[in-house]
Scaffold this motif. Structure first.
Motif, PDB file in Angstrom:
ATOM      1  N   GLY A 112      18.099  28.024 -27.421  1.00  0.00           N
ATOM      2  CA  GLY A 112      16.897  27.722 -28.210  1.00  0.00           C
ATOM      3  C   GLY A 112      16.265  26.406 -27.803  1.00  0.00           C
ATOM      4  O   GLY A 112      15.036  26.302 -27.674  1.00  0.00           O
ATOM      5  N   GLU A 113      17.100  25.415 -27.580  1.00  0.00           N
ATOM      6  CA  GLU A 113      16.592  24.112 -27.140  1.00  0.00           C
ATOM      7  C   GLU A 113      15.905  24.223 -25.776  1.00  0.00           C
ATOM      8  O   GLU A 113      14.877  23.601 -25.528  1.00  0.00           O
ATOM      9  CB  GLU A 113      17.733  23.099 -27.077  1.00  0.00           C
ATOM     10  CG  GLU A 113      18.276  22.714 -28.442  1.00  0.00           C
ATOM     11  CD  GLU A 113      19.576  21.920 -28.377  1.00  0.00           C
ATOM     12  OE1 GLU A 113      20.124  21.728 -27.257  1.00  0.00           O
ATOM     13  OE2 GLU A 113      20.048  21.502 -29.447  1.00  0.00           O
ATOM     14  N   ARG A 114      16.460  25.053 -24.909  1.00  0.00           N
ATOM     15  CA  ARG A 114      15.871  25.237 -23.579  1.00  0.00           C
ATOM     16  C   ARG A 114      14.533  25.975 -23.662  1.00  0.00           C
ATOM     17  O   ARG A 114      13.586  25.633 -22.952  1.00  0.00           O
ATOM     18  CB  ARG A 114      16.841  25.972 -22.667  1.00  0.00           C
ATOM     19  CG  ARG A 114      18.050  25.121 -22.334  1.00  0.00           C
ATOM     20  CD  ARG A 114      19.008  25.835 -21.438  1.00  0.00           C
ATOM     21  NE  ARG A 114      20.196  25.015 -21.233  1.00  0.00           N
ATOM     22  CZ  ARG A 114      21.173  25.320 -20.407  1.00  0.00           C
ATOM     23  NH1 ARG A 114      21.110  26.428 -19.688  1.00  0.00           N
ATOM     24  NH2 ARG A 114      22.217  24.539 -20.273  1.00  0.00           N
ATOM     25  N   PHE A 115      14.460  26.984 -24.524  1.00  0.00           N
ATOM     26  CA  PHE A 115      13.184  27.689 -24.705  1.00  0.00           C
ATOM     27  C   PHE A 115      12.144  26.758 -25.327  1.00  0.00           C
ATOM     28  O   PHE A 115      10.974  26.790 -24.932  1.00  0.00           O
ATOM     29  CB  PHE A 115      13.361  28.945 -25.564  1.00  0.00           C
ATOM     30  CG  PHE A 115      13.752  30.162 -24.775  1.00  0.00           C
ATOM     31  CD1 PHE A 115      12.790  30.933 -24.144  1.00  0.00           C
ATOM     32  CD2 PHE A 115      15.078  30.542 -24.663  1.00  0.00           C
ATOM     33  CE1 PHE A 115      13.131  32.045 -23.404  1.00  0.00           C
ATOM     34  CE2 PHE A 115      15.436  31.657 -23.925  1.00  0.00           C
ATOM     35  CZ  PHE A 115      14.471  32.423 -23.293  1.00  0.00           C
ATOM     36  N   LEU A 116      12.558  25.950 -26.279  1.00  0.00           N
ATOM     37  CA  LEU A 116      11.639  24.976 -26.887  1.00  0.00           C
ATOM     38  C   LEU A 116      11.098  24.034 -25.833  1.00  0.00           C
ATOM     39  O   LEU A 116       9.879  23.806 -25.741  1.00  0.00           O
ATOM     40  CB  LEU A 116      12.363  24.193 -27.988  1.00  0.00           C
ATOM     41  CG  LEU A 116      11.611  22.987 -28.563  1.00  0.00           C
ATOM     42  CD1 LEU A 116      10.328  23.429 -29.257  1.00  0.00           C
ATOM     43  CD2 LEU A 116      12.508  22.216 -29.513  1.00  0.00           C
ATOM     44  N   GLN A 117      11.957  23.486 -24.991  1.00  0.00           N
ATOM     45  CA  GLN A 117      11.522  22.547 -23.954  1.00  0.00           C
ATOM     46  C   GLN A 117      10.612  23.227 -22.944  1.00  0.00           C
ATOM     47  O   GLN A 117       9.622  22.645 -22.501  1.00  0.00           O
ATOM     48  CB  GLN A 117      12.722  21.916 -23.266  1.00  0.00           C
ATOM     49  CG  GLN A 117      12.354  20.756 -22.364  1.00  0.00           C
ATOM     50  CD  GLN A 117      11.657  19.635 -23.135  1.00  0.00           C
ATOM     51  OE1 GLN A 117      12.193  19.133 -24.117  1.00  0.00           O
ATOM     52  NE2 GLN A 117      10.462  19.262 -22.710  1.00  0.00           N
ATOM     53  N   ARG A 145       8.621  25.755 -23.533  1.00  0.00           N
ATOM     54  CA  ARG A 145       7.326  25.946 -24.198  1.00  0.00           C
ATOM     55  C   ARG A 145       6.537  24.656 -24.225  1.00  0.00           C
ATOM     56  O   ARG A 145       5.346  24.619 -23.910  1.00  0.00           O
ATOM     57  CB  ARG A 145       7.526  26.485 -25.623  1.00  0.00           C
ATOM     58  CG  ARG A 145       6.208  26.650 -26.386  1.00  0.00           C
ATOM     59  CD  ARG A 145       6.431  27.187 -27.782  1.00  0.00           C
ATOM     60  NE  ARG A 145       7.240  26.337 -28.628  1.00  0.00           N
ATOM     61  CZ  ARG A 145       6.787  25.248 -29.271  1.00  0.00           C
ATOM     62  NH1 ARG A 145       5.551  24.843 -29.120  1.00  0.00           N
ATOM     63  NH2 ARG A 145       7.602  24.550 -30.043  1.00  0.00           N
ATOM     64  N   GLN A 166       3.733  27.366 -30.728  1.00  0.00           N
ATOM     65  CA  GLN A 166       4.538  28.561 -30.989  1.00  0.00           C
ATOM     66  C   GLN A 166       3.660  29.805 -31.139  1.00  0.00           C
ATOM     67  O   GLN A 166       3.986  30.865 -30.603  1.00  0.00           O
ATOM     68  CB  GLN A 166       5.403  28.375 -32.236  1.00  0.00           C
ATOM     69  CG  GLN A 166       6.587  27.466 -32.027  1.00  0.00           C
ATOM     70  CD  GLN A 166       7.420  27.307 -33.285  1.00  0.00           C
ATOM     71  OE1 GLN A 166       6.945  27.495 -34.403  1.00  0.00           O
ATOM     72  NE2 GLN A 166       8.690  26.950 -33.079  1.00  0.00           N
ATOM     73  N   VAL A 210       9.685  33.624 -32.057  1.00  0.00           N
ATOM     74  CA  VAL A 210       9.720  32.378 -31.278  1.00  0.00           C
ATOM     75  C   VAL A 210      10.468  31.309 -32.057  1.00  0.00           C
ATOM     76  O   VAL A 210      11.312  30.596 -31.495  1.00  0.00           O
ATOM     77  CB  VAL A 210       8.286  31.912 -30.911  1.00  0.00           C
ATOM     78  CG1 VAL A 210       8.320  30.551 -30.236  1.00  0.00           C
ATOM     79  CG2 VAL A 210       7.593  32.939 -30.033  1.00  0.00           C
ATOM     80  N   GLN A 211      10.204  31.210 -33.341  1.00  0.00           N
ATOM     81  CA  GLN A 211      10.879  30.213 -34.173  1.00  0.00           C
ATOM     82  C   GLN A 211      12.381  30.473 -34.221  1.00  0.00           C
ATOM     83  O   GLN A 211      13.181  29.543 -34.082  1.00  0.00           O
ATOM     84  CB  GLN A 211      10.296  30.228 -35.589  1.00  0.00           C
ATOM     85  CG  GLN A 211       8.879  29.713 -35.672  1.00  0.00           C
ATOM     86  CD  GLN A 211       8.236  29.957 -37.022  1.00  0.00           C
ATOM     87  OE1 GLN A 211       8.694  30.796 -37.808  1.00  0.00           O
ATOM     88  NE2 GLN A 211       7.141  29.243 -37.291  1.00  0.00           N
ATOM     89  N   GLU A 241      13.942  29.532 -30.816  1.00  0.00           N
ATOM     90  CA  GLU A 241      14.007  28.086 -30.592  1.00  0.00           C
ATOM     91  C   GLU A 241      14.975  27.388 -31.529  1.00  0.00           C
ATOM     92  O   GLU A 241      15.593  26.393 -31.149  1.00  0.00           O
ATOM     93  CB  GLU A 241      12.607  27.472 -30.728  1.00  0.00           C
ATOM     94  CG  GLU A 241      11.681  27.866 -29.595  1.00  0.00           C
ATOM     95  CD  GLU A 241      10.301  27.241 -29.706  1.00  0.00           C
ATOM     96  OE1 GLU A 241      10.018  26.541 -30.719  1.00  0.00           O
ATOM     97  OE2 GLU A 241       9.498  27.440 -28.780  1.00  0.00           O
ATOM     98  N   ASN A 242      15.122  27.899 -32.737  1.00  0.00           N
ATOM     99  CA  ASN A 242      16.030  27.274 -33.711  1.00  0.00           C
ATOM    100  C   ASN A 242      17.481  27.693 -33.507  1.00  0.00           C
ATOM    101  O   ASN A 242      18.385  27.036 -34.013  1.00  0.00           O
ATOM    102  CB  ASN A 242      15.613  27.612 -35.146  1.00  0.00           C
ATOM    103  CG  ASN A 242      14.289  26.984 -35.516  1.00  0.00           C
ATOM    104  OD1 ASN A 242      13.918  25.935 -34.996  1.00  0.00           O
ATOM    105  ND2 ASN A 242      13.551  27.635 -36.400  1.00  0.00           N
TER     106      ASN A 242
END
Length: 116
Positions: A11-16, A18, A25, A39-40, A43-44
């Motif tokens: 999730g952290e990697r997908f957040l970064q 994005r 989002q 998406v939430q 990422e969470n």
């Protein structure tokens, strides 16, 4: 590492990824054709989302090629070719009727006598 810890890390990697693309989002969700909640959730790392949705998000982030890093194509092992469809490997041998009857070995006396 637990499954939940892996979900959080991914999730952290997908957040970064994005954020690196400068997407909100909602923008990523629209581009990927998924709900914002997907998406939430991804990422969470709170809950697992389906692989098809992950592929859609990777495609929207232009990161689909990263799947090769995730799980590269394994090499084909020769033993797997031999046991295709759970077939048991068999030793190759001649059929009994194909075997030739040979005369028993006899020592050639003339060769043995010449060595003396």
């Amino acid at each position: 590492m637990s499954n939940q810890a892996i979900l959080v890390m991914l999730g952290e990697r997908f957040l970064q990824a994005r954020l690196n693309e400068g997407l909100e989002q909602i923008e990523l969700a629209e581009k990927a054709g998924v709900n914002v909640s997907t998406v939430q959730s991804l990422e969470n790392g709170k809950r697992s989302v389906g692989l098809e949705k992950i592929i859609a998000i990777l495609r929207a982030l232009d990161k689909l090629h990263e799947l090769d890093n995730f799980m590269p194509k394994p090499p084909v092992r020769s033993a797997s070719l031999l046991t295709n469809k759970n077939q048991v490997r068999k030793r190759v041998s001649k059929r009994k009727e194909d075997k030739q009857d040979t005369e028993p070995f006899q020592w050639n006396k003339s060769i043995a006598a010449s060595g003396d």
